[in-house]
Every structure is written in structure tokens, then in C-alpha cells.
Design a protein around this motif. Structure first.
Motif, PDB file in Angstrom:
ATOM      1  N   ALA A  73      32.689  26.369 -20.544  1.00 40.49           N
ATOM      2  CA  ALA A  73      31.725  25.883 -21.531  1.00 40.49           C
ATOM      3  C   ALA A  73      30.716  26.935 -21.952  1.00 40.49           C
ATOM      4  O   ALA A  73      30.019  26.766 -22.952  1.00 40.49           O
ATOM      5  CB  ALA A  73      30.995  24.660 -20.981  1.00 40.49           C
ATOM      6  N   SER A  74      30.621  28.027 -21.198  1.00 39.20           N
ATOM      7  CA  SER A  74      29.616  29.047 -21.495  1.00 39.20           C
ATOM      8  C   SER A  74      30.152  30.420 -21.119  1.00 39.20           C
ATOM      9  O   SER A  74      30.880  30.550 -20.125  1.00 39.20           O
ATOM     10  CB  SER A  74      28.333  28.764 -20.701  1.00 39.20           C
ATOM     11  OG  SER A  74      27.497  29.907 -20.657  1.00 39.20           O
ATOM     12  N   PRO A  75      29.807  31.443 -21.888  1.00 38.49           N
ATOM     13  CA  PRO A  75      30.250  32.796 -21.528  1.00 38.49           C
ATOM     14  C   PRO A  75      29.650  33.279 -20.211  1.00 38.49           C
ATOM     15  O   PRO A  75      30.093  34.276 -19.660  1.00 38.49           O
ATOM     16  CB  PRO A  75      29.784  33.658 -22.709  1.00 38.49           C
ATOM     17  CG  PRO A  75      28.790  32.853 -23.441  1.00 38.49           C
ATOM     18  CD  PRO A  75      29.070  31.429 -23.166  1.00 38.49           C
ATOM     19  N   GLU A 101      43.476  29.319 -21.126  1.00 34.19           N
ATOM     20  CA  GLU A 101      42.066  29.181 -21.470  1.00 34.19           C
ATOM     21  C   GLU A 101      41.608  30.335 -22.356  1.00 34.19           C
ATOM     22  O   GLU A 101      40.798  30.136 -23.284  1.00 34.19           O
ATOM     23  CB  GLU A 101      41.215  29.114 -20.202  1.00 34.19           C
ATOM     24  CG  GLU A 101      39.790  28.678 -20.420  1.00 34.19           C
ATOM     25  CD  GLU A 101      39.662  27.215 -20.820  1.00 34.19           C
ATOM     26  OE1 GLU A 101      38.564  26.818 -21.263  1.00 34.19           O
ATOM     27  OE2 GLU A 101      40.671  26.467 -20.707  1.00 34.19           O
ATOM     28  N   ALA A 102      42.119  31.531 -22.086  1.00 37.36           N
ATOM     29  CA  ALA A 102      41.762  32.693 -22.901  1.00 37.36           C
ATOM     30  C   ALA A 102      42.171  32.484 -24.359  1.00 37.36           C
ATOM     31  O   ALA A 102      41.416  32.800 -25.284  1.00 37.36           O
ATOM     32  CB  ALA A 102      42.422  33.946 -22.332  1.00 37.36           C
ATOM     33  N   LYS A 103      43.345  31.949 -24.585  1.00 39.43           N
ATOM     34  CA  LYS A 103      43.816  31.687 -25.945  1.00 39.43           C
ATOM     35  C   LYS A 103      42.906  30.675 -26.658  1.00 39.43           C
ATOM     36  O   LYS A 103      42.595  30.817 -27.843  1.00 39.43           O
ATOM     37  CB  LYS A 103      45.252  31.177 -25.914  1.00 39.43           C
ATOM     38  CG  LYS A 103      46.279  32.231 -25.512  1.00 39.43           C
ATOM     39  CD  LYS A 103      47.674  31.636 -25.473  1.00 39.43           C
ATOM     40  CE  LYS A 103      48.724  32.694 -25.132  1.00 39.43           C
ATOM     41  NZ  LYS A 103      50.096  32.112 -25.048  1.00 39.43           N
ATOM     42  N   ASN A 129      32.574  37.157 -28.202  1.00 42.43           N
ATOM     43  CA  ASN A 129      33.320  38.412 -28.286  1.00 42.43           C
ATOM     44  C   ASN A 129      34.223  38.555 -27.066  1.00 42.43           C
ATOM     45  O   ASN A 129      34.116  37.793 -26.090  1.00 42.43           O
ATOM     46  CB  ASN A 129      32.372  39.604 -28.447  1.00 42.43           C
ATOM     47  CG  ASN A 129      31.412  39.756 -27.275  1.00 42.43           C
ATOM     48  OD1 ASN A 129      31.805  39.662 -26.110  1.00 42.43           O
ATOM     49  ND2 ASN A 129      30.151  40.019 -27.576  1.00 42.43           N
ATOM     50  N   VAL A 130      35.109  39.520 -27.110  1.00 42.50           N
ATOM     51  CA  VAL A 130      36.112  39.684 -26.055  1.00 42.50           C
ATOM     52  C   VAL A 130      35.451  39.969 -24.711  1.00 42.50           C
ATOM     53  O   VAL A 130      35.913  39.509 -23.659  1.00 42.50           O
ATOM     54  CB  VAL A 130      37.107  40.805 -26.424  1.00 42.50           C
ATOM     55  CG1 VAL A 130      38.061  41.094 -25.263  1.00 42.50           C
ATOM     56  CG2 VAL A 130      37.897  40.412 -27.674  1.00 42.50           C
ATOM     57  N   SER A 131      34.347  40.693 -24.749  1.00 43.62           N
ATOM     58  CA  SER A 131      33.632  40.997 -23.506  1.00 43.62           C
ATOM     59  C   SER A 131      33.095  39.730 -22.856  1.00 43.62           C
ATOM     60  O   SER A 131      33.183  39.561 -21.634  1.00 43.62           O
ATOM     61  CB  SER A 131      32.484  41.968 -23.790  1.00 43.62           C
ATOM     62  OG  SER A 131      31.781  42.265 -22.601  1.00 43.62           O
ATOM     63  N   PHE A 181      34.287  38.128 -19.216  1.00 41.82           N
ATOM     64  CA  PHE A 181      33.360  37.818 -18.136  1.00 41.82           C
ATOM     65  C   PHE A 181      33.472  36.362 -17.719  1.00 41.82           C
ATOM     66  O   PHE A 181      33.461  36.032 -16.524  1.00 41.82           O
ATOM     67  CB  PHE A 181      31.923  38.125 -18.571  1.00 41.82           C
ATOM     68  CG  PHE A 181      30.909  37.832 -17.498  1.00 41.82           C
ATOM     69  CD1 PHE A 181      30.684  38.733 -16.465  1.00 41.82           C
ATOM     70  CD2 PHE A 181      30.194  36.640 -17.516  1.00 41.82           C
ATOM     71  CE1 PHE A 181      29.755  38.451 -15.467  1.00 41.82           C
ATOM     72  CE2 PHE A 181      29.261  36.349 -16.527  1.00 41.82           C
ATOM     73  CZ  PHE A 181      29.054  37.265 -15.505  1.00 41.82           C
ATOM     74  N   SER A 182      33.591  35.466 -18.694  1.00 39.63           N
ATOM     75  CA  SER A 182      33.662  34.037 -18.384  1.00 39.63           C
ATOM     76  C   SER A 182      34.910  33.691 -17.586  1.00 39.63           C
ATOM     77  O   SER A 182      34.934  32.707 -16.844  1.00 39.63           O
ATOM     78  CB  SER A 182      33.625  33.208 -19.671  1.00 39.63           C
ATOM     79  OG  SER A 182      34.851  33.303 -20.376  1.00 39.63           O
ATOM     80  N   LEU A 183      35.956  34.512 -17.719  1.00 44.61           N
ATOM     81  CA  LEU A 183      37.207  34.272 -17.005  1.00 44.61           C
ATOM     82  C   LEU A 183      37.309  35.078 -15.712  1.00 44.61           C
ATOM     83  O   LEU A 183      38.372  35.129 -15.090  1.00 44.61           O
ATOM     84  CB  LEU A 183      38.397  34.588 -17.922  1.00 44.61           C
ATOM     85  CG  LEU A 183      38.547  33.653 -19.126  1.00 44.61           C
ATOM     86  CD1 LEU A 183      39.655  34.141 -20.052  1.00 44.61           C
ATOM     87  CD2 LEU A 183      38.833  32.224 -18.660  1.00 44.61           C
TER      88      LEU A 183
END
Length: 309
Positions: free
Chosen positions: A217-219, A265-267, A276-278, A282-284
């Protein structure tokens, strides 16, 4: 996985019993003493109108149950059905689920914190005692004579905790150690354990733990469990056992199952958020965006930015 603290135990108990929490706490207890309490199950059962089931999680305290009634305890790798009476030991290191099969429950239970039986007070290292080591036999069938002998120890603790004796907690420690040694002298009742469904239970609990981490739900959320060992530790089983069970049940390795869910989840995050990808990395649970990009490309044959575009 949630952890039930002593405060959580008393909050649930006070809600179920419609009592103020202070009415459940023992008298004369201080931080220096540690925490200990003992309960008569039949007295509690009269006040509770629903079966006292407890969800699968860890408890942040130790507990010893004299069980007199029909119950079921479910661990990651074993199920224990109790039809008559048993003595059961639980530790903060091993999560379990408790199901009362009916309302006719008797016996006693006590719960205590690690500092109540600290080495400086008891002369023992609690987690080195065989009865509290993960992977052992935490539950023992007992006969009528053994039940009465164990009940007598609980009754002494129950009587003492309500007394005005200045050194009552020192005396209770002696009773508690007597109870622990009684359990350690019992032979493991291997007929309690139903191993035939252990694999399916481990697989189901793993899947539950995996899904519980999503959606992100959050980065800044971050995954708490990333590796097969992380999951094995949560289930209090060896990582090799977890790998073997999941391979048998799903045809995939633990690592593959985790990776596939992270990619899924990344998709979603790449397509449905503006992070952004960064931030997604981090969230993953990736400390470096390059590690995430390499991981994503290995799994999908394209980079995160290519997939997003």
C-alpha cells in the motif's frame, strides 16, 4: 504473523469475561518480579459464552495448560487432538492455533514471562530446557492419577498467588519448576500426532503468510519476509523441511513461489501506480534498484521500465 502480548491476552480476556483488566491481574506484581498468573479453566468457562478459540500466531509469553476436555492444537507441522486430558507446554518461539471442541472445559493454565524465570532467579536458562525447545513434543497424554498430581501443583500456585505472603512469587517459582520437571519426566505421547496432514498444513500456512504481505500500500511499507528461511523461521520449522513440503505439494521450490508472488506484485505496482522504479524496488524488499531490475528482467525477459511503457 501477529504476536499476542500479555497485554493483548488480558485485553481479550477482559472483553470476553466483561471484567476490568485490573480484576484479572495478580496482586503485588512488579517489573522486577516478572509476570506470572494462573487461572482455573472451569471458572473462566462459566463466564465465556462462545468456544475459546485462539488464532494461529505467536504468544509473547510461556504457557502451561492442564487440559481436561476436548480440544485441538494445530502447529505448522503437527495436529494434536485431545479427547480427555493432557499437559501442554507452549513457548513464544512456536506459533499455534487452539480450538476448543466443546464448552465443557476444565483444568488450569498458567502464563509467565521469560524474566519471571530468569536464570538469576531460578538457576535455569528457560529456552535450554528440553520441554521448551522447538521441534519437541509439547503435549502429553496423562492418566487420572497424573492429572490429580498436576492439579495439586496448580492449586498450590492458585492459592499462593491470592495470598499475602511477602515471598509468594519465590514460592510460586518453585511450584512452576516442579510443574516443568513433571512434564519433562513424561514420555512423549506420539500417538497424539497426526503427521499425515502435516504437509498440507505447512503448505497452507506458508501460502497464508505469503499473501498476508500483499498488497503493497505504500512505497515505504517493505516486505518483512523475503527468503525461504524467513518463512521457515515464522513457522518454526527447518527451511529444508519447508522446501521439501512445498516441492511435494506445489511442484515448485519455496524460492520460486516467493519470487513469482513478488513479480506479480511488481507488475501491479508498475502498471497501476506512479511510483518510480526505485520506490517499487524498496517496497518489495530490494535495497538496490539494480538488484530489482536484474531480478525483474530474469523473471520476465524485460526491464521494469520496458514493462511499464
Amino acid at each position: 504473523m501477529e504476536i499476542t502480548t500479555l497485554e493483548g491476552f488480558y485485553k481479550t480476556a477482559s472483553d470476553n469475561l466483561n471484567k476490568d483488566i485490573s480484576q484479572l491481574l495478580p496482586q503485588g506484581l512488579t517489573k522486577e518480579v516478572g509476570h506470572f498468573n494462573v487461572f482455573d479453566v472451569s471458572e473462566l468457562a462459566k463466564l465465556i459464552k462462545v468456544k475459546p478459540n485462539m488464532t494461529y500466531n505467536r504468544r509473547a509469553y510461556y504457557k502451561i495448560n492442564l487440559i481436561d476436555g476436548r480440544n485441538r492444537a494445530e502447529y505448522a507441522d503437527k495436529v494434536i487432538d485431545i479427547e480427555t486430558q493432557a499437559l501442554m507446554f507452549t513457548t513464544p518461539k512456536v506459533p499455534y492455533n487452539w480450538i476448543a471442541k466443546d464448552m465443557d472445559q476444565r483444568g488450569y493454565f498458567c502464563l509467565f514471562s521469560a524474566d519471571f524465570l530468569a536464570q538469576s532467579k531460578s538457576g535455569v536458562v528457560l529456552d535450554e530446557l528440553p520441554i521448551f525447545k522447538p521441534g519437541g513434543y509439547p503435549c502429553f497424554h496423562i492418566n487420572e492419577q497424573e492429572k490429580e498430581e498436576i492439579k495439586a501443583i496448580f492449586r498450590k500456585m492458585h492459592k499462593e498467588i491470592n495470598s499475602d505472603y511477602a515471598y509468594k512469587y519465590d514460592l510460586i517459582r518453585n511450584y512452576l519448576m516442579e510443574l516443568i520437571h513433571y512434564g519433562q519426566k513424561l514420555q512423549p505421547a506420539t500417538d497424539l500426532y497426526q503427521e499425515h496432514n502435516a504437509s498440507s498444513r505447512v503448505s497452507s500456512l506458508f501460502a497464508e503468510l505469503l499473501e498476508r504481505q500483499f498488497p503493497i500500500a505504500s512505497p515505504f511499507q517493505g516486505l518483512k519476509l523475503r527468503t525461504p528461511k524467513d518463512y521457515a523461521d515464522q513457522l518454526s520449522i527447518h527451511v529444508n523441511y519447508l522446501n521439501r513440503v512445498l516441492k511435494q505439494q506445489t511442484g515448485q521450490t519455496t524460492k520460486s513461489l516467493i519470487s513469482n508472488r513478488i513479480i506479480q506484485e511488481a507488475k501491479i505496482l508498475l502498471r497501476q501506480t506512479e511510483w518510480n522504479v526505485s520506490e517499487i524496488a524498496f517496497s518489495l524488499g530490494f535495497e538496490e534498484v539494480a538488484h530489482f531490475s536484474n531480478f525483474f528482467k530474469k523473471q520476465t525477459d524485460c526491464s521494469p521500465l520496458t514493462f511499464r511503457n
